[in-house]
Design a protein around this motif. Structure first.
Motif, PDB file in Angstrom:
ATOM      1  N   HIS A  60      57.999  80.485 -31.776  1.00  0.00           N
ATOM      2  CA  HIS A  60      58.493  81.632 -31.026  1.00  0.00           C
ATOM      3  C   HIS A  60      60.015  81.609 -30.991  1.00  0.00           C
ATOM      4  N   ALA A  61      60.598  82.735 -30.578  1.00  0.00           N
ATOM      5  CA  ALA A  61      62.049  82.892 -30.650  1.00  0.00           C
ATOM      6  C   ALA A  61      62.782  81.814 -29.862  1.00  0.00           C
ATOM      7  N   GLU A  62      62.264  81.466 -28.671  1.00  0.00           N
ATOM      8  CA  GLU A  62      62.928  80.465 -27.843  1.00  0.00           C
ATOM      9  C   GLU A  62      62.953  79.099 -28.534  1.00  0.00           C
ATOM     10  N   VAL A  63      61.835  78.722 -29.124  1.00  0.00           N
ATOM     11  CA  VAL A  63      61.761  77.433 -29.821  1.00  0.00           C
ATOM     12  C   VAL A  63      62.655  77.443 -31.048  1.00  0.00           C
ATOM     13  N   ALA A  64      62.678  78.581 -31.762  1.00  0.00           N
ATOM     14  CA  ALA A  64      63.553  78.700 -32.936  1.00  0.00           C
ATOM     15  C   ALA A  64      65.013  78.563 -32.526  1.00  0.00           C
ATOM     16  N   CYS A  88      56.542  83.063 -22.988  1.00  0.00           N
ATOM     17  CA  CYS A  88      55.099  82.937 -22.772  1.00  0.00           C
ATOM     18  C   CYS A  88      54.794  81.682 -21.953  1.00  0.00           C
ATOM     19  N   ASN A  89      53.619  81.692 -21.326  1.00  0.00           N
ATOM     20  CA  ASN A  89      53.232  80.572 -20.479  1.00  0.00           C
ATOM     21  C   ASN A  89      51.825  80.093 -20.826  1.00  0.00           C
ATOM     22  N   HIS A  90      51.476  80.208 -22.105  1.00  0.00           N
ATOM     23  CA  HIS A  90      50.130  79.775 -22.511  1.00  0.00           C
ATOM     24  C   HIS A  90      50.204  79.095 -23.862  1.00  0.00           C
ATOM     25  N   THR A  91      49.136  78.383 -24.195  1.00  0.00           N
ATOM     26  CA  THR A  91      49.040  77.725 -25.491  1.00  0.00           C
ATOM     27  C   THR A  91      48.119  78.530 -26.381  1.00  0.00           C
ATOM     28  N   GLY A  92      48.672  79.055 -27.462  1.00  0.00           N
ATOM     29  CA  GLY A  92      47.884  79.774 -28.455  1.00  0.00           C
ATOM     30  C   GLY A  92      48.049  79.082 -29.788  1.00  0.00           C
ATOM     31  N   SER A  98      57.801  78.577 -21.958  1.00  0.00           N
ATOM     32  CA  SER A  98      58.343  78.212 -20.652  1.00  0.00           C
ATOM     33  C   SER A  98      58.538  76.699 -20.557  1.00  0.00           C
ATOM     34  N   GLU A  99      57.562  75.945 -21.040  1.00  0.00           N
ATOM     35  CA  GLU A  99      57.663  74.486 -20.994  1.00  0.00           C
ATOM     36  C   GLU A  99      58.731  73.968 -21.947  1.00  0.00           C
ATOM     37  N   ALA A 100      58.876  74.630 -23.094  1.00  0.00           N
ATOM     38  CA  ALA A 100      59.913  74.214 -24.054  1.00  0.00           C
ATOM     39  C   ALA A 100      61.301  74.408 -23.460  1.00  0.00           C
ATOM     40  N   ALA A 124      58.064  83.653 -16.434  1.00  0.00           N
ATOM     41  CA  ALA A 124      59.155  83.790 -15.464  1.00  0.00           C
ATOM     42  C   ALA A 124      58.813  83.074 -14.161  1.00  0.00           C
ATOM     43  N   ALA A 125      57.568  83.231 -13.699  1.00  0.00           N
ATOM     44  CA  ALA A 125      57.153  82.570 -12.461  1.00  0.00           C
ATOM     45  C   ALA A 125      57.166  81.056 -12.620  1.00  0.00           C
ATOM     46  N   ARG A 126      56.726  80.577 -13.761  1.00  0.00           N
ATOM     47  CA  ARG A 126      56.715  79.127 -14.014  1.00  0.00           C
ATOM     48  C   ARG A 126      58.136  78.576 -14.002  1.00  0.00           C
ATOM     49  N   LEU A 127      59.055  79.293 -14.608  1.00  0.00           N
ATOM     50  CA  LEU A 127      60.442  78.837 -14.663  1.00  0.00           C
ATOM     51  C   LEU A 127      61.071  78.850 -13.272  1.00  0.00           C
ATOM     52  N   ARG A 128      60.829  79.916 -12.522  1.00  0.00           N
ATOM     53  CA  ARG A 128      61.380  79.993 -11.165  1.00  0.00           C
ATOM     54  C   ARG A 128      60.843  78.860 -10.293  1.00  0.00           C
ATOM     55  N   ALA A 129      59.547  78.585 -10.449  1.00  0.00           N
ATOM     56  CA  ALA A 129      58.936  77.516  -9.648  1.00  0.00           C
ATOM     57  C   ALA A 129      59.574  76.166  -9.942  1.00  0.00           C
ATOM     58  N   ALA A 130      60.125  76.018 -11.139  1.00  0.00           N
ATOM     59  CA  ALA A 130      60.768  74.765 -11.525  1.00  0.00           C
ATOM     60  C   ALA A 130      62.260  74.763 -11.204  1.00  0.00           C
ATOM     61  N   GLY A 131      62.738  75.835 -10.551  1.00  0.00           N
ATOM     62  CA  GLY A 131      64.127  75.882 -10.141  1.00  0.00           C
ATOM     63  C   GLY A 131      65.068  76.584 -11.100  1.00  0.00           C
ATOM     64  N   VAL A 132      64.538  77.224 -12.134  1.00  0.00           N
ATOM     65  CA  VAL A 132      65.375  77.945 -13.092  1.00  0.00           C
ATOM     66  C   VAL A 132      65.695  79.327 -12.531  1.00  0.00           C
TER      67      VAL A 132
END
Length: 354
Positions: A60-64, A88-92, A98-100, A124-132
């Protein structure tokens, strides 16, 4: 963050989003995944890395962008990620972006469009929850335009449908003797082939397949096959002869033995088809319109009068002008002697009248 709030944003973030939108267009216009671009900014607004999604199964673009930053020897701790679509926040086919981003130490994420895909959303919610620090909605109109047919397809839970018509000025697609080559000009036909190359599937009825014997391929001006060939879909119960041109080189051939447009789209959705081009004929076009399953119309109109012959549209069940299917013209494009009218169905008008 609401649109009414005042955002104090580094000037470089706006430029970075424009750059992300620009590089995202390098990705394929069709396929199951959206076009996405990402630019990573350092604390002083310097570009640390950038990337875009190159198609299903690729990073994905973020990983690239993170990989690009690593190749440049840049640290991403405390950096800002400017991305055209919510991570994205899932594994496909690949892991969650988000984790990357969290693993890379990204401190701020600026997003153009939130992901409507319930399976992938939540980054976005996952990132915010982690303080981003996460901001959404930057250049949202441009971001939605970039996503093209992918966005309404995901929002509506079915492929986006473009109905293509090539007609004479008096609304005929064939003369009285059945001849139809060629009503429109060579310029229009080249344009239509470019449109074919941008969609995931072309749909025709068995009547058109048997009468016109089309190949349903996407070709360039030299007559060569485009690198990307759409799925070729025939709708109806009748069999095709073994020597039909549809059995020749081109995209995969699929025969959907139904007359129900909703069933056609459901089967194509299972194949991760996002954008469908309905090419013919009049009966199939009317069926999709009557079912309320046409999102956009591309009408190639030639300055030709036939007076009789096959009409562009079969019976829609319209008996009074108040029941007419209304369209909203989005653009009128000259193509040699012809014009292309691009319009969307006026669903609001239909709802109000009913």
């Amino acid at each position: 963050m609401s649109s009414s709030e005042t955002v104090v944003r580094a000037p470089s973030e706006l430029g970075a989003m424009r750059r992300a939108l620009e590089i995202a267009r390098r990705g394929p216009a069709n396929g199951p995944n959206p076009r996405v671009g990402c630019v990573l900014l350092g604390p002083d607004g310097e570009v640390l890395g950038e990337g875009w999604h190159r198609g299903a199964g690729t990073p994905h673009a973020e990983v690239a962008a993170l990989t690009d930053a690593a190749d440049r020897g840049a640290s991403t701790r405390g950096a800002t990620a400017v991305v055209t679509l919510e991570p994205c926040n899932h594994t496909g086919r690949t892991g969650p972006c988000s984790e990357a981003l969290l693993a890379a130490g990204i401190a701020r994420v600026v997003v153009s469009v939130q992901d409507p895909n319930r399976v992938a959303a939540g980054g976005a919610a996952r990132l915010r929850a982690a303080g981003v620090d996460v901001e959404t909605g930057l250049l949202a109109d441009e971001g939605r335009a970039l996503l093209g047919a992918w966005l309404p397809s995901v929002e509506r839970g079915r492929p986006f449908v473009t109905l293509k018509i090539a007609t004479s000025l008096d609304g005929r697609v064939a003369a009285a003797d059945g001849s139809s080559r060629w009503i429109t000009s060579e310029v229009s036909r080249h344009h239509a082939h470019d449109l074919r190359a941008e969609v995931d599937a072309i749909v025709v009825g068995t009547g058109t397949a048997l009468i016109d014997d089309p190949s349903l391929t996407a070709r360039n001006a030299a007559g060569e096959l485009h690198g990307q060939q759409p799925l070729r879909v025939v709708v109806g119960h009748r069999d095709l002869p073994p020597d039909a041109r549809l059995h020749g080189p081109g995209g995969e051939l699929v025969h959907v033995r139904t007359h129900d447009p909703a069933q056609v789209l459901a089967q194509l959705a299972e194949r991760e088809v996002r954008h469908v081009l309905v090419e013919g004929g009049p009966t199939l076009a009317a069926a999709f319109l009557a079912a309320g399953l046409v999102d956009e119309v591309h009408a190639y109109v030639a300055p030709v009068l036939l007076g009789s012959g096959r009409p562009a549209m079969a019976d829609l069940g319209v008996t009074t002008i108040g029941d007419a299917v209304r369209l909203i013209t989005r653009s009128v494009i000259p193509l040699g002697p012809d014009v292309l009218i691009v319009a969307t169905v006026d669903t609001q008008s239909t709802t109000e009248e009913n």
